[in-house]
Design a protein around this motif. Structure first.
Motif, PDB file in Angstrom:
ATOM      1  N   ASN A   1      -4.916  14.281  17.333  1.00  0.00           N
ATOM      2  CA  ASN A   1      -3.424  13.480  17.440  1.00  0.00           C
ATOM      3  C   ASN A   1      -2.496  13.788  18.414  1.00  0.00           C
ATOM      4  O   ASN A   1      -2.368  15.354  18.574  1.00  0.00           O
ATOM      5  CB  ASN A   1      -2.717  13.452  16.049  1.00  0.00           C
ATOM      6  N   LEU A   2      -1.588  13.767  19.044  1.00  0.00           N
ATOM      7  CA  LEU A   2      -1.125  13.546  20.091  1.00  0.00           C
ATOM      8  C   LEU A   2      -0.107  14.971  19.601  1.00  0.00           C
ATOM      9  O   LEU A   2       0.050  16.149  20.310  1.00  0.00           O
ATOM     10  CB  LEU A   2      -0.334  12.727  20.632  1.00  0.00           C
ATOM     11  N   LEU A   3       0.644  14.807  18.283  1.00  0.00           N
ATOM     12  CA  LEU A   3       1.678  15.674  17.964  1.00  0.00           C
ATOM     13  C   LEU A   3       0.915  17.164  17.656  1.00  0.00           C
ATOM     14  O   LEU A   3       1.520  18.060  18.075  1.00  0.00           O
ATOM     15  CB  LEU A   3       2.036  15.062  16.688  1.00  0.00           C
ATOM     16  N   ASP A   4      -0.523  17.235  17.023  1.00  0.00           N
ATOM     17  CA  ASP A   4      -1.063  18.023  16.705  1.00  0.00           C
ATOM     18  C   ASP A   4      -1.270  18.975  17.933  1.00  0.00           C
ATOM     19  O   ASP A   4      -1.632  20.073  18.139  1.00  0.00           O
ATOM     20  CB  ASP A   4      -2.214  17.962  16.110  1.00  0.00           C
ATOM     21  N   ALA A   5      -1.876  18.650  19.156  1.00  0.00           N
ATOM     22  CA  ALA A   5      -2.291  18.949  20.414  1.00  0.00           C
ATOM     23  C   ALA A   5      -1.249  19.486  20.515  1.00  0.00           C
ATOM     24  O   ALA A   5      -1.089  20.651  21.303  1.00  0.00           O
ATOM     25  CB  ALA A   5      -3.238  17.724  20.982  1.00  0.00           C
ATOM     26  N   VAL A   6       0.377  19.226  20.833  1.00  0.00           N
ATOM     27  CA  VAL A   6       1.272  19.933  21.312  1.00  0.00           C
ATOM     28  C   VAL A   6       1.451  21.074  20.390  1.00  0.00           C
ATOM     29  O   VAL A   6       1.823  21.730  21.247  1.00  0.00           O
ATOM     30  CB  VAL A   6       2.521  18.814  21.297  1.00  0.00           C
ATOM     31  N   GLN A   7       1.189  20.804  19.581  1.00  0.00           N
ATOM     32  CA  GLN A   7       1.645  22.246  18.660  1.00  0.00           C
ATOM     33  C   GLN A   7       0.846  23.208  18.672  1.00  0.00           C
ATOM     34  O   GLN A   7       1.576  24.621  18.881  1.00  0.00           O
ATOM     35  CB  GLN A   7       1.828  21.886  17.467  1.00  0.00           C
ATOM     36  N   GLN A   8      -0.299  22.879  19.250  1.00  0.00           N
ATOM     37  CA  GLN A   8      -1.627  23.787  19.404  1.00  0.00           C
ATOM     38  C   GLN A   8      -1.739  23.773  20.942  1.00  0.00           C
ATOM     39  O   GLN A   8      -2.356  24.798  21.574  1.00  0.00           O
ATOM     40  CB  GLN A   8      -2.881  23.513  19.180  1.00  0.00           C
ATOM     41  N   ASN A   9      -0.266  23.553  21.419  1.00  0.00           N
ATOM     42  CA  ASN A   9       0.004  23.825  22.677  1.00  0.00           C
ATOM     43  C   ASN A   9      -1.872  23.388  23.871  1.00  0.00           C
ATOM     44  O   ASN A   9      -2.102  24.433  24.876  1.00  0.00           O
ATOM     45  CB  ASN A   9      -0.148  25.414  23.031  1.00  0.00           C
TER      46      ASN A   9
END
Length: 174
Positions: free
Chosen positions: A8-16
């Motif tokens: 998911n987009l937000l997970d990808a952001v959170q994982q840098n």
């Protein structure tokens, strides 16, 4: 990881793994009003699903925020950038309609009521006009379910008002 990583987009952001931004398109506010650009900082091929009910704030707050219903998929190879136009809805009926020169930035993800409502509207194939009425009903914290209506989709309008009345424990309009 295999050849593709689904995330998911937000997970990808959170994982840098990624960075993303949006710019206003020339489409009306309740169509594909934003272009979502994703840059993949990883070496992996990412298949990214846009989270539901993402809210983007206008740089000038006299204008409406834009909300994405979500579920779009964008594929971005390692080290590359890709962009897609995404469906949007206005979030504050009392604010001005966004114009093409506004800048938008990610504000937050909407609450569970918005997320559940977007999923249900997708299930019943709600029109863009009906979906916009439901979004305004929720974001304005309205008490008038009769405002959620599209005369071209009478059956879906009735289904959606029934869904919202149950979700919010409200009486159906007479």
């Amino acid at each position: 990881w295999g050849a593709n990583k689904r995330i998911n987009l937000l997970d990808a952001v959170q994982q840098n793994l990624i960075a993303f931004s949006v710019v206003r398109t020339d489409k009306p506010f309740n169509e594909k009003g934003l272009k979502l650009t994703v840059t993949n900082h990883s070496k992996h091929h990412l298949v990214i699903t846009v989270d539901p009910a993402l809210i983007f704030e206008a740089s000038d707050t006299v204008y409406q925020d834009l909300i994405l219903p979500g579920s779009e998929i964008i594929v971005v190879s390692g080290g590359k950038t890709n962009a897609i136009d995404v469906q949007t809805y206005c979030a504050k009926s009392y604010a001005r309609s966004p114009d093409g020169d506004l800048k938008f930035q990610f504000k937050k993800q909407g609450d569970s009521l918005l997320i559940k409502t977007f999923a249900y509207m997708k299930e019943i194939l709600a029109s863009k006009d009906l979906a916009q009425q439901a979004v305004w009903f929720l974001t304005n914290r309205s008490k008038d379910l009769s405002s959620v209506y599209d005369y071209k989709q009478q059956a879906q309008s009735q289904q959606l008002t029934t869904f919202l009345s149950q979700l919010l424990n409200m009486s159906l309009p007479v």
